[in-house]
Design a protein around this motif. Structure first.
Motif, mmCIF file in Angstrom:
data_model
loop_
_atom_site.group_PDB
_atom_site.id
_atom_site.type_symbol
_atom_site.label_atom_id
_atom_site.label_comp_id
_atom_site.label_asym_id
_atom_site.label_seq_id
_atom_site.Cartn_x
_atom_site.Cartn_y
_atom_site.Cartn_z
ATOM 1 N N LYS A 119 0.805 -1.218 0.000
ATOM 2 C CA LYS A 119 0.000 0.000 0.000
ATOM 3 C C LYS A 119 0.842 1.274 0.000
ATOM 4 C CE LYS A 119 -3.702 -2.608 2.162
ATOM 5 N NZ LYS A 119 -4.695 -2.742 3.228
ATOM 6 N N GLY A 120 1.860 1.261 -0.891
ATOM 7 C CA GLY A 120 2.685 2.447 -1.063
ATOM 8 C C GLY A 120 3.903 2.532 -0.168
ATOM 9 N N ASN A 121 4.131 1.546 0.672
ATOM 10 C CA ASN A 121 5.293 1.536 1.558
ATOM 11 C C ASN A 121 6.518 1.083 0.750
ATOM 12 O OD1 ASN A 121 7.328 0.950 3.432
ATOM 13 N ND2 ASN A 121 5.888 0.287 4.997
ATOM 14 N N ALA A 122 7.261 2.059 0.226
ATOM 15 C CA ALA A 122 8.377 1.757 -0.671
ATOM 16 C C ALA A 122 9.477 0.967 0.028
ATOM 17 C CB ALA A 122 8.944 3.051 -1.247
ATOM 18 N N GLU A 123 9.710 1.261 1.304
ATOM 19 C CA GLU A 123 10.766 0.564 2.041
ATOM 20 C C GLU A 123 10.466 -0.931 2.143
ATOM 21 O OE1 GLU A 123 13.037 0.656 6.405
ATOM 22 O OE2 GLU A 123 11.503 2.155 5.928
ATOM 23 N N ALA A 124 9.223 -1.260 2.506
ATOM 24 C CA ALA A 124 8.825 -2.669 2.615
ATOM 25 C C ALA A 124 8.862 -3.351 1.254
ATOM 26 C CB ALA A 124 7.428 -2.773 3.218
ATOM 27 N N ALA A 125 8.427 -2.626 0.222
ATOM 28 C CA ALA A 125 8.418 -3.194 -1.129
ATOM 29 C C ALA A 125 9.830 -3.485 -1.618
ATOM 30 C CB ALA A 125 7.713 -2.239 -2.089
ATOM 31 N N ASP A 126 10.751 -2.555 -1.376
ATOM 32 C CA ASP A 126 12.128 -2.726 -1.843
ATOM 33 C C ASP A 126 12.814 -3.906 -1.163
ATOM 34 O OD1 ASP A 126 11.865 -0.594 -3.539
ATOM 35 O OD2 ASP A 126 12.852 0.849 -2.220
ATOM 36 N N LYS A 127 12.483 -4.156 0.089
ATOM 37 C CA LYS A 127 13.114 -5.253 0.829
ATOM 38 C C LYS A 127 12.801 -6.617 0.201
ATOM 39 C CE LYS A 127 13.645 -3.202 5.423
ATOM 40 N NZ LYS A 127 13.208 -3.223 6.842
ATOM 41 N N MET A 128 11.701 -6.691 -0.495
ATOM 42 C CA MET A 128 11.315 -7.946 -1.125
ATOM 43 C C MET A 128 12.348 -8.409 -2.150
ATOM 44 S SD MET A 128 8.381 -9.019 0.112
ATOM 45 C CE MET A 128 7.791 -10.130 -1.164
ATOM 46 N N TYR A 129 13.089 -7.455 -2.722
ATOM 47 C CA TYR A 129 13.984 -7.784 -3.837
ATOM 48 C C TYR A 129 15.460 -7.586 -3.506
ATOM 49 C CZ TYR A 129 9.417 -7.196 -5.987
ATOM 50 O OH TYR A 129 8.081 -7.271 -6.275
ATOM 51 N N GLU A 130 15.774 -7.423 -2.229
ATOM 52 C CA GLU A 130 17.159 -7.206 -1.832
ATOM 53 C C GLU A 130 17.982 -8.492 -1.924
ATOM 54 O OE1 GLU A 130 17.229 -5.545 2.082
ATOM 55 O OE2 GLU A 130 16.755 -3.504 1.410
ATOM 56 N N GLY A 131 19.197 -8.391 -2.436
ATOM 57 C CA GLY A 131 20.152 -9.487 -2.362
ATOM 58 C C GLY A 131 20.074 -10.531 -3.457
ATOM 59 N N TYR A 132 19.218 -10.338 -4.456
ATOM 60 C CA TYR A 132 19.125 -11.295 -5.555
ATOM 61 C C TYR A 132 18.513 -10.603 -6.764
ATOM 62 C CZ TYR A 132 14.096 -11.660 -4.662
ATOM 63 O OH TYR A 132 12.752 -11.380 -4.513
ATOM 64 N N GLN A 133 18.561 -11.257 -7.896
ATOM 65 C CA GLN A 133 18.000 -10.691 -9.124
ATOM 66 C C GLN A 133 16.656 -11.335 -9.414
ATOM 67 O OE1 GLN A 133 20.590 -10.810 -12.514
ATOM 68 N NE2 GLN A 133 19.044 -10.014 -13.920
ATOM 69 N N PRO A 134 15.558 -10.604 -9.183
ATOM 70 C CA PRO A 134 14.229 -11.169 -9.431
ATOM 71 C C PRO A 134 13.894 -11.179 -10.917
ATOM 72 C CG PRO A 134 14.026 -8.883 -8.773
ATOM 73 C CD PRO A 134 15.503 -9.216 -8.713
ATOM 74 N N LEU A 135 12.784 -11.797 -11.248
ATOM 75 C CA LEU A 135 12.276 -11.720 -12.613
ATOM 76 C C LEU A 135 11.914 -10.277 -12.948
ATOM 77 C CD1 LEU A 135 9.749 -14.714 -12.535
ATOM 78 C CD2 LEU A 135 11.980 -14.701 -13.669
ATOM 79 N N THR A 136 11.921 -9.967 -14.216
ATOM 80 C CA THR A 136 11.398 -8.687 -14.688
ATOM 81 C C THR A 136 10.080 -8.942 -15.418
ATOM 82 O OG1 THR A 136 12.474 -8.793 -16.857
ATOM 83 C CG2 THR A 136 13.752 -7.843 -15.028
ATOM 84 N N ALA A 137 9.339 -7.874 -15.646
ATOM 85 C CA ALA A 137 8.093 -8.003 -16.406
ATOM 86 C C ALA A 137 8.373 -8.533 -17.806
ATOM 87 C CB ALA A 137 7.386 -6.653 -16.471
ATOM 88 N N ALA A 138 9.494 -8.110 -18.392
ATOM 89 C CA ALA A 138 9.855 -8.572 -19.745
ATOM 90 C C ALA A 138 10.149 -10.069 -19.762
ATOM 91 C CB ALA A 138 11.061 -7.789 -20.261
ATOM 92 N N ASP A 139 10.776 -10.585 -18.695
ATOM 93 C CA ASP A 139 11.032 -12.026 -18.606
ATOM 94 C C ASP A 139 9.720 -12.805 -18.677
ATOM 95 O OD1 ASP A 139 13.778 -11.587 -18.172
ATOM 96 O OD2 ASP A 139 13.526 -11.514 -15.991
ATOM 97 N N VAL A 140 8.756 -12.349 -17.910
ATOM 98 C CA VAL A 140 7.463 -13.032 -17.859
ATOM 99 C C VAL A 140 6.744 -12.901 -19.194
ATOM 100 C CG1 VAL A 140 5.202 -13.093 -16.722
ATOM 101 C CG2 VAL A 140 7.288 -12.734 -15.361
ATOM 102 N N ALA A 141 6.806 -11.725 -19.787
ATOM 103 C CA ALA A 141 6.166 -11.513 -21.096
ATOM 104 C C ALA A 141 6.753 -12.445 -22.155
ATOM 105 C CB ALA A 141 6.327 -10.055 -21.524
ATOM 106 N N ASP A 142 8.058 -12.648 -22.128
ATOM 107 C CA ASP A 142 8.703 -13.549 -23.084
ATOM 108 C C ASP A 142 8.140 -14.968 -22.976
ATOM 109 O OD1 ASP A 142 10.332 -11.548 -24.056
ATOM 110 O OD2 ASP A 142 12.113 -12.169 -22.931
ATOM 111 N N VAL A 143 7.959 -15.435 -21.732
ATOM 112 C CA VAL A 143 7.459 -16.792 -21.510
ATOM 113 C C VAL A 143 5.991 -16.899 -21.931
ATOM 114 C CG1 VAL A 143 6.945 -18.529 -19.739
ATOM 115 C CG2 VAL A 143 9.130 -17.305 -19.696
#
Length: 250
Positions: free
Chosen positions: A195-219
């Protein structure tokens, strides 16, 4: 030229998929709730890829709006070859007893009933032609339940069951149904969930390389390129660092 209809196309997976299909010379129908973003994307796709684009502004939770919009499609866009049920969201990450019941209702209405409404509205044409491909965008949250995922997991488990049911029921009409279940992907998803909490959202992706929207679109696009007699029924997609809902190498 084939036609694809993509719900929830104004950001994230939906926008990336619209660009992917347009790059491969599909007619594009995009839907969403935000008129300004729809108009901007429509102009971008038409100018960049030189393909016909039509936008429909509605909320997939609104059954009447869904059926009216599909029924009023211009003749050029009536024959829909591929439907991507992408509109969906997660709201909140709370323990069951603390969860907001309004969040539950929004998720269930969008992630499950919205898919049912849009598919029901599009299906008659596919049935008449005995051909078509329905892609339902699920989540690994529909494969494994995790702590504080209650309402979201419930909605995605329901969508998984719905995809399997569609596959069986539409078998006699020769219509393909594919469930695609991405893992962690860096889009607006977490910002909406928190709900707009950028700090909490950013922590979800710390320390690794997640999928991108383009990756999913390709599949997603790949599943539509197979011969008529080949159907990917169910596909789980994660980044290399993620094995499932629980195992993530940061």
């Amino acid at each position: 030229m084939k036609t694809v209809l993509i719900t929830g196309a104004t950001s994230g997976f939906g926008k990336a998929m619209a660009e992917k299909f347009a790059a491969n010379q599909y007619r594009i129908i995009i839907t969403g709730r935000r008129a300004d973003r729809l108009n901007e994307l429509e102009k971008q796709l038409a100018a960049t890829y030189k393909v016909p684009v039509h936008s429909l502004e509605f909320d997939v939770r609104d059954r009447e709006a869904v059926f009216t919009a599909i029924k009023q499609l211009p003749q050029e866009f009536v024959t829909i070859d591929v439907l991507v049920n992408n509109a969906g969201l997660a709201l909140g990450r709370d323990y069951f007893e603390d969860a907001d019941t309004e969040d539950w209702e929004i998720m269930l209405d969008t992630n499950v009933k919205g898919v049912m409404y849009v598919t029901k509205a599009v299906l008659p044409g596919m049935i008449a032609r005995k051909q078509g491909h329905i892609i339902n965008m699920g989540s690994i949250a529909g494969k494994e339940v995790y702590e504080r995922g209650n309402g979201y997991c419930a909605s995605k488990y329901a969508l998984d069951a719905l995809s399997q049911s569609m596959r069986i029921d539409l078998l006699r009409h020769k219509i393909k149904v594919t469930g695609i279940h991405p893992g962690a992907a860096e889009t607006e998803f977490s910002m909406v969930r928190f709900k707009g909490n950028a700090e909490a959202a950013d922590k979800m992706y710390e320390g690794y390389q997640p999928l991108t929207a383009a990756d999913v679109a390709d599949v997603v696009y790949y599943t539509t390129t197979l011969p008529l007699h080949v159907c990917i029924n169910d596909l789980v997609l994660t980044c290399t660092a993620q094995a499932n809902s629980f195992y993530l190498q940061r």
